[in-house]
Design a protein around this motif. Sequence first.
Motif, PDB file in Angstrom:
ATOM      1  N   LYS A   1       1.162  -1.301  -0.086  1.00 28.24           N
ATOM      2  CA  LYS A   1      -0.106   0.261  -0.462  1.00 28.24           C
ATOM      3  C   LYS A   1       0.980   1.219   0.179  1.00 28.24           C
ATOM      4  O   LYS A   1       0.554   2.355  -0.706  1.00 28.24           O
ATOM      5  N   ASP A   2       1.905   1.283   0.302  1.00 28.47           N
ATOM      6  CA  ASP A   2       2.564   2.138   0.546  1.00 28.47           C
ATOM      7  C   ASP A   2       3.838   2.333  -0.515  1.00 28.47           C
ATOM      8  O   ASP A   2       4.178   3.769  -0.944  1.00 28.47           O
ATOM      9  N   ASP A   3       3.246   1.510  -1.241  1.00 27.50           N
ATOM     10  CA  ASP A   3       3.838   2.106  -3.025  1.00 27.50           C
ATOM     11  C   ASP A   3       3.762   3.217  -3.588  1.00 27.50           C
ATOM     12  O   ASP A   3       2.401   3.197  -3.876  1.00 27.50           O
ATOM     13  N   PHE A   4       4.247   3.947  -4.275  1.00 28.91           N
ATOM     14  CA  PHE A   4       3.549   4.885  -5.519  1.00 28.91           C
ATOM     15  C   PHE A   4       3.541   3.186  -6.709  1.00 28.91           C
ATOM     16  O   PHE A   4       4.364   3.133  -6.767  1.00 28.91           O
ATOM     17  N   LYS A   5       2.146   3.611  -6.941  1.00 24.86           N
ATOM     18  CA  LYS A   5       1.552   2.965  -7.864  1.00 24.86           C
ATOM     19  C   LYS A   5       1.027   4.147  -9.387  1.00 24.86           C
ATOM     20  O   LYS A   5       0.552   4.638  -9.370  1.00 24.86           O
ATOM     21  N   ILE A   6       1.623   3.020 -10.208  1.00 23.90           N
ATOM     22  CA  ILE A   6       0.987   3.522 -11.717  1.00 23.90           C
ATOM     23  C   ILE A   6       0.345   2.130 -12.383  1.00 23.90           C
ATOM     24  O   ILE A   6       0.219   1.693 -12.577  1.00 23.90           O
TER      25      ILE A   6
ATOM     26  N   GLU B   1     -13.653   5.195 -13.022  1.00 24.61           N
ATOM     27  CA  GLU B   1     -14.203   5.749 -12.003  1.00 24.61           C
ATOM     28  C   GLU B   1     -15.079   4.633 -11.072  1.00 24.61           C
ATOM     29  O   GLU B   1     -15.639   4.296 -10.412  1.00 24.61           O
ATOM     30  N   ASP B   2     -15.012   3.283 -11.687  1.00 24.12           N
ATOM     31  CA  ASP B   2     -16.285   2.457 -11.209  1.00 24.12           C
ATOM     32  C   ASP B   2     -15.662   1.761  -9.806  1.00 24.12           C
ATOM     33  O   ASP B   2     -15.873   1.556  -8.625  1.00 24.12           O
ATOM     34  N   VAL B   3     -13.902   1.367  -9.930  1.00 23.39           N
ATOM     35  CA  VAL B   3     -13.137   0.423  -9.143  1.00 23.39           C
ATOM     36  C   VAL B   3     -12.536   0.902  -7.952  1.00 23.39           C
ATOM     37  O   VAL B   3     -11.685   1.582  -7.134  1.00 23.39           O
TER      38      VAL B   3
ATOM     39  N   LEU C   1     -10.245  12.440  -5.458  1.00 24.51           N
ATOM     40  CA  LEU C   1     -10.472  11.908  -3.990  1.00 24.51           C
ATOM     41  C   LEU C   1      -8.482  11.411  -4.441  1.00 24.51           C
ATOM     42  O   LEU C   1      -7.306  10.900  -3.361  1.00 24.51           O
ATOM     43  N   ASN C   2      -7.745  12.884  -4.577  1.00 25.26           N
ATOM     44  CA  ASN C   2      -6.056  13.088  -4.531  1.00 25.26           C
ATOM     45  C   ASN C   2      -5.418  11.912  -5.833  1.00 25.26           C
ATOM     46  O   ASN C   2      -4.272  11.205  -4.869  1.00 25.26           O
ATOM     47  N   GLN C   3      -6.452  11.434  -6.248  1.00 23.05           N
ATOM     48  CA  GLN C   3      -5.993  10.256  -7.410  1.00 23.05           C
ATOM     49  C   GLN C   3      -6.163  11.057  -8.476  1.00 23.05           C
ATOM     50  O   GLN C   3      -7.058  11.932  -8.875  1.00 23.05           O
ATOM     51  N   PHE C   4      -5.284  10.561  -9.993  1.00 21.04           N
ATOM     52  CA  PHE C   4      -5.097  11.257 -11.040  1.00 21.04           C
ATOM     53  C   PHE C   4      -5.197   9.930 -11.967  1.00 21.04           C
ATOM     54  O   PHE C   4      -4.959   9.094 -11.817  1.00 21.04           O
ATOM     55  N   ILE C   5      -5.800  10.658 -13.531  1.00 20.29           N
ATOM     56  CA  ILE C   5      -6.153   9.429 -14.304  1.00 20.29           C
ATOM     57  C   ILE C   5      -6.010  10.632 -15.452  1.00 20.29           C
ATOM     58  O   ILE C   5      -6.784  11.950 -15.941  1.00 20.29           O
ATOM     59  N   ASN C   6      -4.872  10.627 -16.660  1.00 16.22           N
ATOM     60  CA  ASN C   6      -4.976  10.553 -17.356  1.00 16.22           C
ATOM     61  C   ASN C   6      -5.490   9.639 -18.842  1.00 16.22           C
ATOM     62  O   ASN C   6      -5.306   8.646 -18.769  1.00 16.22           O
ATOM     63  N   VAL C   7      -6.839  10.258 -19.681  1.00 20.73           N
ATOM     64  CA  VAL C   7      -7.251   9.497 -20.140  1.00 20.73           C
ATOM     65  C   VAL C   7      -6.617  10.140 -22.170  1.00 20.73           C
ATOM     66  O   VAL C   7      -7.199  11.591 -22.534  1.00 20.73           O
ATOM     67  N   ASN C   8      -5.902   9.030 -22.623  1.00 24.27           N
ATOM     68  CA  ASN C   8      -5.426   9.308 -24.242  1.00 24.27           C
ATOM     69  C   ASN C   8      -6.186   9.667 -24.675  1.00 24.27           C
ATOM     70  O   ASN C   8      -6.818   8.907 -24.910  1.00 24.27           O
TER      71      ASN C   8
ATOM     72  N   TYR D   1      -6.692   0.506  -1.820  1.00 21.44           N
ATOM     73  CA  TYR D   1      -5.434   1.458  -2.266  1.00 21.44           C
ATOM     74  C   TYR D   1      -5.379   2.200  -2.624  1.00 21.44           C
ATOM     75  O   TYR D   1      -6.238   2.413  -3.662  1.00 21.44           O
ATOM     76  N   HIS D   2      -3.935   3.116  -3.047  1.00 21.57           N
ATOM     77  CA  HIS D   2      -4.134   4.520  -3.165  1.00 21.57           C
ATOM     78  C   HIS D   2      -2.526   4.534  -4.283  1.00 21.57           C
ATOM     79  O   HIS D   2      -2.223   4.080  -4.702  1.00 21.57           O
ATOM     80  N   PHE D   3      -4.578   4.412  -5.496  1.00 18.36           N
ATOM     81  CA  PHE D   3      -3.421   4.733  -7.132  1.00 18.36           C
ATOM     82  C   PHE D   3      -3.447   6.186  -7.506  1.00 18.36           C
ATOM     83  O   PHE D   3      -4.255   6.555  -8.300  1.00 18.36           O
ATOM     84  N   HIS D   4      -1.591   6.313  -7.482  1.00 21.32           N
ATOM     85  CA  HIS D   4      -1.891   7.782  -7.631  1.00 21.32           C
ATOM     86  C   HIS D   4      -1.746   8.105  -8.735  1.00 21.32           C
ATOM     87  O   HIS D   4      -2.654   9.245  -9.018  1.00 21.32           O
TER      88      HIS D   4
END
Length: 411
Positions: free
Chosen positions: A310-315, A325-327, A375-382, A333-336
Amino acid sequence: MPRFLIILSIVYIVLAIYGFQGFKTLFKSTWIQILYGVLFLAALLNFIIRVLNYTPGDGVRGQIATAGGIFFSFLMLGLVLGIILLLEDVVRLFVFGYNKIAGLTEPQAKFFPSRRKFISAIGLGIAALPFGALLYGMYRGKYNYKVLTYVMEFDDLPDAFDGYQITQISDVHSGSFDNRNKVAYGIDLINKQQSDVILFTGDMVNDKAVEMEPWADLFSTLEAKDGKYSILGNHDYGDYTEWPSDEAKAQNLQDLKDLQKEMGFDLLLDTHRYLEKDGQRIALLGVENWGRGGFKKAGDLEKAKAGVSKDDFKILMSHDPSHWEDVVIHDDYHFHLTLSGHTHGMQFGVEIPGWVKWSPVKWRYKYWAGVYEELNQFINVNRGFGFIGYPGRVGIWPEITVITLKKKGLT
């Protein structure tokens, strides 16, 4: 002839004839009027011939896609012009009715008012905008690659990864390509970014692995110091074409997986890797396609994150943004950062940075192009590297995303 094609042809012909009423008001030359009819008819006949000679399982690409794009361009021309002329006819009918009710006896009151040149000119001018844009999108827009750069700051990014650069591409749809030089230019543009890692977020083909074979040598030249990783998109599974057997479909998927490996991609199927630098690391996870509604839900986030702290930085690489959005954003886990594609921005829209960002696809997907934060998590939609269906792009250009990771407070 299929019923849908008959109905579509009738609608098209009615719109063409109706639009011609305004066209002949502006252009009195018989030859220009004949040219109008010939072009409309040629677009229709070409489309009908391509559809009737279409072999199920071939995918919508090549000549049939081009024929469909030209047909749709003329359909839009007739539709927009027809709507404007219809509004004018409603006004003309109202004026005629009023004159009758009012008992006007002037000779002109006995007839419909003449169609006005001004309205016809306005109508044709407005109709020419989508018509010209759609044709331009087919001629130039589909290979009008844009490099979009973002800098993202995180509190808990490992120090060693401050300034780490990611290039993301998505939705290649190699079965639609028709210009090797243009594709080669796009590949060269990716390499010129000199990113630390290249991440591909799904839809290598439209339907079949063989679509990628003519382009495999180009994509094999993609290079990044820390390698290139990929996932599968909904089109990669071969669900949208006919197969002689389940075994043939399964073999096609395996062929695509093998081909990606031959091109140097590390295909992540509900698993993860660690990217390491100066004794520190970040987790890179990839899931199979997971989409809302009728799309395949093969992705297993729990399996992908097994062994990740859980403490890992995650992509996370996940093809469909509805998964995020749904999951994903609700996972414990916090997916950065999540990288997605899928929407293509519908290959049609209007974008003026800082002012306007619109596409009809926004009515289907909340997160449809660019960077979003929840929720302090980012997404890029290419927006996608390739195209499918409509063989072009208007306003939503093919995208190469370059993301630079930064550690907050680190100078």
